[in-house]
Design a protein around this motif. Structure first.
Motif, PDB file in Angstrom:
ATOM      1  N   THR A 225      50.298  20.138  15.295  1.00 61.53           N
ATOM      2  CA  THR A 225      50.083  20.650  16.651  1.00 61.53           C
ATOM      3  C   THR A 225      49.355  21.990  16.547  1.00 61.53           C
ATOM      4  O   THR A 225      49.262  22.552  15.470  1.00 61.53           O
ATOM      5  N   THR A 226      48.861  22.485  17.664  1.00 60.68           N
ATOM      6  CA  THR A 226      48.175  23.773  17.638  1.00 60.68           C
ATOM      7  C   THR A 226      48.668  24.663  18.754  1.00 60.68           C
ATOM      8  O   THR A 226      49.169  24.187  19.774  1.00 60.68           O
ATOM      9  N   PHE A 227      48.504  25.962  18.530  1.00 64.88           N
ATOM     10  CA  PHE A 227      48.948  26.941  19.505  1.00 64.88           C
ATOM     11  C   PHE A 227      48.016  26.932  20.715  1.00 64.88           C
ATOM     12  O   PHE A 227      48.449  26.968  21.852  1.00 64.88           O
ATOM     13  N   VAL A 228      46.725  26.838  20.420  1.00 64.86           N
ATOM     14  CA  VAL A 228      45.735  26.812  21.501  1.00 64.86           C
ATOM     15  C   VAL A 228      45.581  25.360  21.958  1.00 64.86           C
ATOM     16  O   VAL A 228      45.550  24.450  21.141  1.00 64.86           O
TER      17      VAL A 228
END
Lengths: 260, 273, 284
Positions: A225-228
């Protein structure tokens, strides 16, 4: 402070565009420029890129980049190809020591044109794309993390190496290496700098690799997953489709020209 | 050797004013330690001593001559600078070549280079490693290789940037020996250091920087006798000094013998009362 | 308090191509919640041992490893470094080499490890905010990590390790490049974490700090395990100087007092008790 990537935050349509659409642009435009038989076509695309740069509010920087790159290469290639290409049949000028051939010049213009399309669009992509978003977009499209990482790390490591180069230059000056003066003496001074830069980037790379490992890089059976957030808007999809259509049309036109 | 600082100011291109008017004179062979918090301007200051940085205003005079008159490479004959990170400074394929490089750059005669090579490689503990590739040295040895390559040039001033960083007990002992022998040879040692134990035992004068200005400047003992002023810069005296202050021995002690002398004196005085 | 969290059994390692072993026959165990320190001269094998504890040896570095490391009873050989990262975290010296180089801001940097583990974005945001506050970097959360000072980056590195919520933190000279204030701030955080039950394994050159923090100390010399004991026992032992261990000033003072018959019992290893001891001795 250190500049860390090419990215220049700007409020522009290009900045808002999804990074994937921009990657599509690099490939579709670049390939189109290569395959289409007339060199003039790639320069039309380059004009298009200038317009895009204008929209992105980066016209000045973009022009500087293109000129700094294009002119020296163009002169060099025209010189080599124009004077010495075996394809030369039509002579357009006689300079005494050699004859300038039309075919060679056209060939040089074609190579430079295609290169400009690739580099120009790549430059626009990196200057208008925030790294975090690019990562998010790549991860979201299920791209292999290792490949994605390589791309990004390269983008980020270059400014870091420039910074190091500066420190090492100071260190060498302190050991009596004159880093000022004529081009030749500067070049001579640069050679000893390469050793430490390469060596230290090896050790740095090892430590960086360690860091990634201990932070779960490449963990199996997990969808990262990614923060942005990576969001593709309808307009991004439209741009992507248009680019593909453009490429397909160019291919069709090329085929038509070859057989007609 | 004489270094004069005259109202030295330095403003970085970012607009940050790192030095806000520094004036002092560093003279003779008395080893000087420049201490203070990160960002106080220590590195910016010493980078003016060989012209890596140029004053925004004010001046630095080396034996009366303005730093602005020559390039760093030209000053390197007079001022040696040992960088903190050996990887920034080493680039040749053997320790011997590293050591010979600088002197050749400044045109030292070959016989003098050979003679110095022997003395300095021993001083730096590298006599058996001369043919090794610097990359294969341990981190301690690498550091000494950079020290050796600078000292080889026989400069009048040797600047050390955080020399004890990453060193162990033996490395520190060797550094002390080097500083001492440079002093004996009439050279001026200047160091930037956070390692107060190393500083108080090897350096005689301290210049304490705080936010780009000199906060304290004087004999080591006098500087460390002012813990309140020092605490502004978050510099805390070495442990032994703190115990001496805490136990109110009334003396600034840097070594165990000094500490015990002060202790015995105080105890004797207490007995007499 | 007596449950073992990490166990090292007769561990030896030689890097590929190296003439001698980096360390050999190392055996010790670390208890849950313990503050365990490893000391020794440069080249004594401390960093290599740290790499072995977190699984970088044998997975990342090539060489020959003998013996085992167990974390919570699990053999590190049988799990990957990525899996181990939620049980044991490593912070090392150079702060700039601990960045992922894929993040544009501190918060993305902190979240990087969580992303690899597939933690959902909502949970990520919560944990990033919490860790940022703990590491006192919440004011720089939107800055580019490469534009920060070394001290700030080291905090970010710390936060990125700690965000994985490991039970054990391995600190390999992690404040060498910071100034005294910067290192003290980091150690305050470490001490807090340790108080809250995190096990800490630390390599450090500052013997005063080691003496003050450690429950037990392991002494390495040329890759061999020479001693493992409490700070008082280790530093109180006159033989330790021969093993290139710098004795804290506090210990030296106590020993001088002992020689004069003015101090009884074991040595002191902290500032305040030493001051008290000296004051007492003045009265005798």
């Amino acid at each position: 402070m250190a500049k860390t990537s090419n990215y220049v935050p700007q409020d522009s349509p290009l900045d808002r565009m999804d990074p994937r659409a921009k990657i599509y642009a690099i490939f579709c435009l670049g390939i189109a420029a290569i395959i289409f038989p007339y060199y003039q076509f790639s320069y039309l695309i380059v004009i298009g890129l200038f317009i895009a740069a204008g929209i992105a509010k980066l016209l000045k920087k973009f022009t500087k980049f293109m000129l700094a790159f294009a002119i020296p290469i163009l002169i060099m290639l025209i010189f080599i190809q124009g004077f010495y290409s075996p394809k030369n049949v039509t002579i357009i000028a006689d300079c005494g020591f050699a004859k300038l051939g039309l075919e060679g010049v056209e060939y040089a213009l074609k190579i430079v044109g295609s290169l400009l399309v690739f580099l120009g669009s790549f430059y626009l992509m990196t200057t208008t794309t925030y790294t975090g978003r690019l990562v998010a977009a790549l991860v979201d499209s299920g791209m292999n993390m290792k490949v994605g990482y390589l791309v990004l790390a390269c983008l980020n490591v270059v400014p870091q190496m420039q910074r190091r180069m500066l420190i090492i230059q100071e260190a060498q000056a302190a050991r009596g290496v004159d880093t000022q003066g004529t081009f030749f003496s500067r070049l001579k001074a640069y050679i000893p700098l390469l050793g430490p830069v390469v060596m230290s980037s090896f050790t740095d790379a090892q430590e960086r690799g360690m860091t990634l490992e201990t932070r779960g890089f490449g963990v199996k059976n997990v969808k990262p997953t990614t923060f942005v957030e990576a969001k593709k808007r309808t307009s991004d999809r439209v741009v992507q489709i248009l680019l593909v259509v453009f490429l397909v049309a160019t291919i069709a036109a090329t085929v038509f020209l070859k057989f007609a | 050797m004489k270094i004069e600082l005259k109202e030295l100011r330095h403003v970085y291109p970012t607009g940050e004013e790192a030095l806000k008017g520094i004036s002092t004179v560093i003279e003779g062979t008395e080893p000087v330690a420049i201490i203070g918090q990160n960002g106080a301007g220590k590195t910016t200051l010493v980078k003016h001593f060989n012209g890596i940085l140029r004053p925004s205003s004010g001046d630095v005079l080396l034996n009366g001559e303005s730093i602005k008159t020559r390039s760093t490479a030209q000053w390197s004959k007079l001022v040696g600078y040992v960088f903190q990170n050996p990887d920034d400074q080493l680039f040749l394929d053997s320790v011997k070549r590293e050591m010979e490089f600088g002197p050749r750059q400044v045109g030292m005669p070959e016989d003098k280079i050979a003679q110095r090579l022997k003395v300095i490689s021993e001083l730096c503990g590298l006599q058996d490693k001369l043919d090794m590739h610097p990359f294969d040295l341990t981190s301690t040895e690498k550091k000494f290789c950079t020290v050796a390559s600078v000292v080889m040039m026989d400069p009048e001033v040797v600047i050390f940037d955080e020399p004890t960083c990453g060193q162990d007990v033996r490395g520190n002992e060797r550094l002390s020996k080097i500083v001492q022998s440079l002093k004996d040879a009439g050279k001026l040692c200047i160091t930037i250091s956070h390692d107060m134990k190393f500083v108080v035992n090897n350096f005689e004068r301290a210049i304490v920087l705080y936010k780009g200005k000199i906060l304290l400047d004087g004999k080591m003992k006098d500087v460390f006798a002012q813990p309140d002023e020092l605490s502004k810069t978050f510099v805390s005296p070495p442990p032994i000094t703190r115990v001496a202050i805490g136990a109110e021995l009334g003396e600034t002690a840097f070594t165990i013998p000094e500490f015990m002398k002060a202790f015995d004196a105080k105890r004797g005085a207490a007995k007499h009362e | 308090m007596n449950d073992t969290i990490l166990e090292v059994k007769d561990l030896s390692f030689r890097y590929r191509g190296a003439k001698r072993k980096a360390f050999q026959h190392i055996s010790f165990d670390v208890r849950k919640g313990e503050f365990f320190c490893i000391v020794g001269a440069n080249g004594s094998g401390k960093s290599t041992l740290c790499n072995a504890l977190v699984g970088l040896i044998p997975f990342y570095f090539e060489g020959r490893m003998k013996g085992d490391v167990f974390i919570n009873g699990k053999n590190t050989k049988e799990s990957s470094i990525a899996e181990l990262s939620s049980e044991i975290g490593l912070v090392f010296q150079n702060p700039f080499n601990q960045l992922s180089y894929t993040a544009g801001t501190v918060e993305e940097e902190l979240a990087y490890g969580l992303g690899n583990k597939g933690i959902p974005r909502e949970e990520m945001k919560k944990r990033v905010a919490k860790v940022a506050k703990m590491m006192r970097i919440d004011h720089i959360i939107n800055k580019n990590p490469l534009e920060l000072s070394g001290g700030q980056v080291q905090r970010v590195a710390f936060g990125s390790t700690f965000i994985m919520e490991p039970e054990i933190l391995v600190l390999d000279e992690c404040t060498t490049q910071l100034d005294p204030l910067g290192s003290e701030e980091i150690f305050d955080i470490v001490k807090d974490l340790n108080k809250n039950g995190i096990t800490v394994i630390m390599v450090d050159h500052d013997m005063e700090r080691v003496a003050r923090c450690a429950n037990r100390i392991l002494v390495l010399e040329d890759g061999n395990q020479v001693a493992i004991d409490t700070p008082e026992k280790i530093f109180g032992n006159p033989d330790m100087v021969a093993h290139q261990i710098d004795v804290p000033d506090y210990v030296s003072i106590c020993q001088e007092l002992k020689n004069r018959g003015l101090f009884k019992g074991e040595v002191e290893v902290e500032e305040e008790p030493t001051i008290q001891a000296v004051k007492e001795a003045l009265k005798v």
